[in-house]
Design a protein around this motif. Structure first.
Motif, PDB file in Angstrom:
ATOM      1  N   GLY A 115     -21.140   8.433  49.357  1.00 20.74           N
ATOM      2  CA  GLY A 115     -20.203   7.867  48.401  1.00 20.74           C
ATOM      3  C   GLY A 115     -20.313   8.509  47.044  1.00 20.74           C
ATOM      4  O   GLY A 115     -21.318   9.176  46.722  1.00 20.74           O
ATOM      5  N   GLN A 116     -19.326   8.281  46.186  1.00 19.46           N
ATOM      6  CA  GLN A 116     -19.256   8.954  44.894  1.00 19.46           C
ATOM      7  C   GLN A 116     -20.325   8.482  43.908  1.00 19.46           C
ATOM      8  O   GLN A 116     -20.628   9.181  42.934  1.00 19.46           O
ATOM      9  CB  GLN A 116     -17.881   8.745  44.272  1.00 19.46           C
ATOM     10  CG  GLN A 116     -17.521   7.282  44.039  1.00 19.46           C
ATOM     11  CD  GLN A 116     -16.117   7.101  43.488  1.00 19.46           C
ATOM     12  OE1 GLN A 116     -15.394   8.083  43.329  1.00 19.46           O
ATOM     13  NE2 GLN A 116     -15.746   5.863  43.209  1.00 19.46           N
ATOM     14  N   LEU A 117     -20.922   7.313  44.134  1.00 20.49           N
ATOM     15  CA  LEU A 117     -21.948   6.814  43.219  1.00 20.49           C
ATOM     16  C   LEU A 117     -23.342   7.270  43.618  1.00 20.49           C
ATOM     17  O   LEU A 117     -24.320   6.931  42.943  1.00 20.49           O
ATOM     18  CB  LEU A 117     -21.915   5.284  43.173  1.00 20.49           C
ATOM     19  CG  LEU A 117     -20.643   4.639  42.613  1.00 20.49           C
ATOM     20  CD1 LEU A 117     -20.763   3.117  42.662  1.00 20.49           C
ATOM     21  CD2 LEU A 117     -20.392   5.109  41.188  1.00 20.49           C
ATOM     22  N   ASN A 118     -23.434   8.028  44.668  1.00 21.49           N
ATOM     23  CA  ASN A 118     -24.741   8.441  45.154  1.00 21.49           C
ATOM     24  C   ASN A 118     -25.473   9.269  44.106  1.00 21.49           C
ATOM     25  O   ASN A 118     -24.904  10.168  43.462  1.00 21.49           O
ATOM     26  CB  ASN A 118     -24.588   9.274  46.435  1.00 21.49           C
ATOM     27  CG  ASN A 118     -25.907   9.431  47.166  1.00 21.49           C
ATOM     28  OD1 ASN A 118     -26.522   8.449  47.551  1.00 21.49           O
ATOM     29  ND2 ASN A 118     -26.348  10.682  47.340  1.00 21.49           N
ATOM     30  N   ASN A 119     -26.751   8.953  43.893  1.00 22.87           N
ATOM     31  CA  ASN A 119     -27.634   9.628  42.924  1.00 22.87           C
ATOM     32  C   ASN A 119     -27.237   9.405  41.469  1.00 22.87           C
ATOM     33  O   ASN A 119     -27.748  10.083  40.579  1.00 22.87           O
ATOM     34  CB  ASN A 119     -27.730  11.132  43.209  1.00 22.87           C
ATOM     35  CG  ASN A 119     -28.662  11.420  44.380  1.00 22.87           C
ATOM     36  OD1 ASN A 119     -29.657  10.715  44.581  1.00 22.87           O
ATOM     37  ND2 ASN A 119     -28.328  12.444  45.161  1.00 22.87           N
ATOM     38  N   THR A 120     -26.338   8.477  41.213  1.00 22.27           N
ATOM     39  CA  THR A 120     -26.035   8.124  39.824  1.00 22.27           C
ATOM     40  C   THR A 120     -27.033   7.081  39.350  1.00 22.27           C
ATOM     41  O   THR A 120     -27.789   6.508  40.140  1.00 22.27           O
ATOM     42  CB  THR A 120     -24.611   7.555  39.688  1.00 22.27           C
ATOM     43  OG1 THR A 120     -24.516   6.347  40.466  1.00 22.27           O
ATOM     44  CG2 THR A 120     -23.571   8.562  40.163  1.00 22.27           C
ATOM     45  N   ILE A 121     -27.032   6.841  38.021  1.00 25.16           N
ATOM     46  CA  ILE A 121     -27.916   5.849  37.437  1.00 25.16           C
ATOM     47  C   ILE A 121     -27.079   4.626  37.070  1.00 25.16           C
ATOM     48  O   ILE A 121     -26.088   4.743  36.344  1.00 25.16           O
ATOM     49  CB  ILE A 121     -28.638   6.399  36.184  1.00 25.16           C
ATOM     50  CG1 ILE A 121     -29.418   7.667  36.530  1.00 25.16           C
ATOM     51  CG2 ILE A 121     -29.558   5.343  35.590  1.00 25.16           C
ATOM     52  CD1 ILE A 121     -30.517   7.453  37.548  1.00 25.16           C
ATOM     53  N   GLN A 122     -27.499   3.486  37.556  1.00 28.18           N
ATOM     54  CA  GLN A 122     -26.804   2.237  37.257  1.00 28.18           C
ATOM     55  C   GLN A 122     -27.708   1.350  36.409  1.00 28.18           C
ATOM     56  O   GLN A 122     -28.935   1.339  36.589  1.00 28.18           O
ATOM     57  CB  GLN A 122     -26.412   1.511  38.543  1.00 28.18           C
ATOM     58  CG  GLN A 122     -25.471   2.308  39.424  1.00 28.18           C
ATOM     59  CD  GLN A 122     -24.145   2.623  38.735  1.00 28.18           C
ATOM     60  OE1 GLN A 122     -23.582   1.779  38.038  1.00 28.18           O
ATOM     61  NE2 GLN A 122     -23.674   3.863  38.902  1.00 28.18           N
ATOM     62  N   PRO A 123     -27.137   0.591  35.472  1.00 25.76           N
ATOM     63  CA  PRO A 123     -27.950  -0.162  34.516  1.00 25.76           C
ATOM     64  C   PRO A 123     -28.737  -1.320  35.134  1.00 25.76           C
ATOM     65  O   PRO A 123     -29.724  -1.755  34.562  1.00 25.76           O
ATOM     66  CB  PRO A 123     -26.925  -0.686  33.509  1.00 25.76           C
ATOM     67  CG  PRO A 123     -25.632  -0.696  34.244  1.00 25.76           C
ATOM     68  CD  PRO A 123     -25.687   0.467  35.176  1.00 25.76           C
TER      69      PRO A 123
END
Length: 701
Positions: free
Chosen positions: A174-182
């Motif tokens: 998915g597009q949020l993979n390896n992103t940083i979420q708060p």
């Protein structure tokens, strides 16, 4: 790269086959959130509708989604690969995770590592977005410092998993993979559904409350209806504790108490708080004590849904089974009441400790295990105990409901309103209470049955009162004239009650007859059978005679005589075989033989039919004049014919013959209208007079 190592057969067995209801799937996902130390879980779904429909066998997806979102510790991409995508790994034996949660030390609900496949029981696609691990500091694409949790985002497709057979499956990224979420937490989005229905939000809330309604400040589950706008009624519902109102005086509690020396022990307490000596709050197996806490009782009302039914058994705060009788064999005393009212909540953590006694689908216990058998035997002892304990409270409760449903006090006061009828009223109330204490719970829902019991109390009360007065008079040597007058008045009321009931019942029968008359296609045979069982329909003074052996013999012998004389068979009995039509009704009243011929409503008598009726009469006269039938002629004074038919289509000669029979008093012809009108009028007049005398006292003038 994410990789799932699993066979397609395993996916079907552990997902599609075990979890085929929306509520069961959501329950598995919520339990995973609990194990992940979530304090809040939000379930967003289109409540109360089908997720997909079928038309001509073709499934039509509506593009709907169900989302389960929590604020737990989440997972890192590495943990997703290591734990989430590894199906069947034992959670509690893994030293890296253990059997308690990281943050709150919760005894984890998950164990077998298969709940993650549950969504495939209702959908084709699972989207996982999870953020976890340690909080990290990094920069965004514009160089700004950000702090948060590394995120894994992947999509699992059931069709793709199945097509790969036993090869490793690689989900889409998915597009949020390896992103940083708060914030940490996990979101699961389900789509492309099978033909499944989401419960309405109230039912869904109760279903989840039954499993996860834990009273805790750090745990909540919220349902949201995606079909409604924020602020709409029932758009959002918080799942509360699962509550059942208990019947007073029926609760048995199983508690942990101090033993007086700094330790604790387990005890079973009765409704007054006293400890049972013959009921334990634990089971003993292989010299080990396995404690049980909680309560069992009768509910205030019978079960309204399956969620209430029986005792809920929990292990580590998650439901393990629900049972009504602990597999006790049918036929035991009080079974119906127990299966309708017994409720409870028992906590038996030993079911999920060293020995896992909970079935894979978490819907029941492995009762065949030796420890399971010991628990089952303990439960059956409990069933017998609470069955005996609850008898009196149950009688009291049913009597309260009977009083409310039947309104027997109002009915009795209306039937016997006079001051001089006080004893009869009191007796009627006593009898009604006896009925109310013995009626079954399911019978309370039958208003007609309840009404008949109250009617019986009205009939019995005057007779019981009369019996008591006669007994008192017999014991009193100086019985006064006033006492005798009271006895006679009571006797009169008793008589009127009985005859009034008979008249009332007959009016109901007449109503049924009128309905039958107006029903197209009703056969003459049906009317003939009715007249045979209820001859008072012809004349209200007639009554069926069943014990007259002479008349029974006469009917049998006349059938033989008629066959020998005419060569034709006749039938004078009501046979269940529709091919054996009854020719006419033969009855006896006042030592007269009554030949009753019934024609269907609207029918006109023709010459051939009249000739047959006359032939019946001629043969009856010849039969009675036979020397061998002298006993019959001595017993019966003669015969008469009653013809019920709406019209006549006779030739002049046949009409003349009919007129002759009528003028001689041998035959009476009445139409259906006259027949029913006369019958109703005579019975209603009797009933009205009986009611008048009951209400306004006995009139002798």
């Amino acid at each position: 790269m994410y990789t799932m190592k699993i066979s397609r057969m395993t996916v079907d067995k552990l997902g599609v086959k075990l979890y085929d209801k929306v509520s069961a799937v959501i329950a598995e996902l919520v339990s995973n959130s609990y194990d992940a130390d979530a304090t809040c879980v939000e379930v967003t779904a289109p409540m109360g509708i089908y997720l997909a429909t079928k038309q001509q066998g073709v499934l039509q997806d509506h593009g709907l989604t169900i989302t389960v979102k929590d604020n737990g510790i989440g997972m890192t991409p590495e943990e997703v690969n290591e734990f989430y995508l590894k199906v069947g790994a034992e959670r509690r034996t893994d030293y890296r995770r253990g059997d308690t949660s990281k943050k709150f030390g919760r005894k984890v609900m998950g164990r077998k590592g298969v709940g993650k496949l549950a969504p495939f029981g209702i959908c084709n696609k699972i989207e996982l977005i999870t953020s976890g691990g340690d909080i990290i500091e990094t920069e965004d694409t514009e160089g700004n410092k950000i702090m948060g949790y590394i995120t894994a985002h992947l999509i699992l497709d059931h069709n793709e998993i199945r097509s790969d057979d036993d090869n490793d499956y690689k989900p889409r990224i998915g597009q949020l993979n390896n992103t940083i979420q708060p914030k940490s937490g996990t979101t699961i989005i389900m789509s492309e559904f099978a033909h499944r229905k989401v419960p309405d939000i109230d039912a869904f809330s109760r279903q989840l409350a039954q499993r996860f309604g834990i009273n805790s400040s750090d745990w909540s589950v919220v349902l949201k209806d995606s079909n409604k706008k924020v602020g709409d009624d029932k758009q959002e519902v918080a799942v509360g504790e699962f509550s059942v109102k208990k019947m007073r005086g029926t609760e048995i509690r199983f508690v942990e108490i101090s033993d007086g020396s700094g330790g604790t022990r387990y005890a079973a307490l009765d409704p007054d708080g006293d400890e049972y000596s013959d009921l334990k709050s634990f089971i003993k197996y292989e010299d080990t004590i396995y404690p049980i806490t909680g309560w069992v009782a009768y509910s205030e009302t019978p079960y309204k849904d399956d969620l209430m039914a029986g005792i809920r058994i929990y292990a580590h705060k998650k439901i393990a089974a629900q049972t009504t009788v602990f597999n006790k064999k049918a036929g035991f005393t009080g079974e119906h009441t127990i299966r309708s009212y017994l409720v409870g909540e028992l906590h038996a953590d030993f079911l999920d400790l060293d020995e896992d006694l909970i079935q894979t689908d978490r819907r029941d216990i492995l009762w065949s295990h030796e420890l399971g058998k010991a628990f089952e035997q303990w439960g059956q002892t409990l069933i017998s105990k609470i069955g005996k304990l609850s008898r009196e409270p149950m009688k009291k409760k049913i009597l309260e409901v009977f009083k409310e449903v039947s309104k027997y006090e109002q009915v009795i006061n209306t039937a016997f309103p006079l001051e001089e009828q006080r004893e009869i009223r009191e007796q009627a109330v006593t009898i009604a209470k006896l009925f109310g204490q013995t009626i079954r719970q399911d019978e309370l829902e039958d208003k007609e049955h309840v009404g008949k019991l109250v009617e019986l109390s009205l009939i019995f009360a005057p007779h019981v009162t009369l019996e008591n007065k006669l007994r008192e008079a017999a014991e009193d040597a100086d019985t006064s004239l006033g006492v005798m007058a009271e006895i006679l008045k009571t006797a009169r009321v008793a008589e009127l009650s009985s005859f009034g009931k008979i008249a009332d019942d007959r009016i109901r029968v007449i109503n049924k007859i009128e309905q039958l008359k107006d029903t197209p296609g009703t056969l003459e045979q049906e009317f003939q059978e009715l007249i045979q069982s209820a001859p008072w329909l012809i004349d209200p003074q007639w009554a069926p005679i069943t014990a007259n052996q002479t008349f029974t013999t006469l009917k049998r012998e006349f059938q033989k005589f008629y066959r020998d004389a005419t060569g034709e068979e006749i039938n004078l009995e009501a046979f269940p075989d529709p091919n054996k039509r009854m020719d006419f009704v033969l009855s006896t009243q006042d030592n007269f033989i009554e030949i009753i011929e019934i024609k269907r409503p609207g029918h006109n008598i023709k010459d051939e039919e009249l000739n047959r009726i006359i032939n019946y009469a001629d043969q009856m006269e010849a039969f009675l004049n036979e020397p061998s039938n002298a006993l019959f002629k001595k017993t019966f004074n003669g015969y008469r014919i009653t013809l019920v038919a709406d019209g006549l289509s006779l030739s002049p000669m046949a009409q003349k013959a009919l007129n002759g029979l009528m003028s001689d008093g041998f035959l009476t012809h009445i139409s259906w209208r006259t027949f029913l009108l006369n019958t109703r009028k005579m019975h209603e007049a009797f009933m009205n007079e009986a009611e008048r005398q009951k209400r306004y006292g006995i009139r002798t003038e």
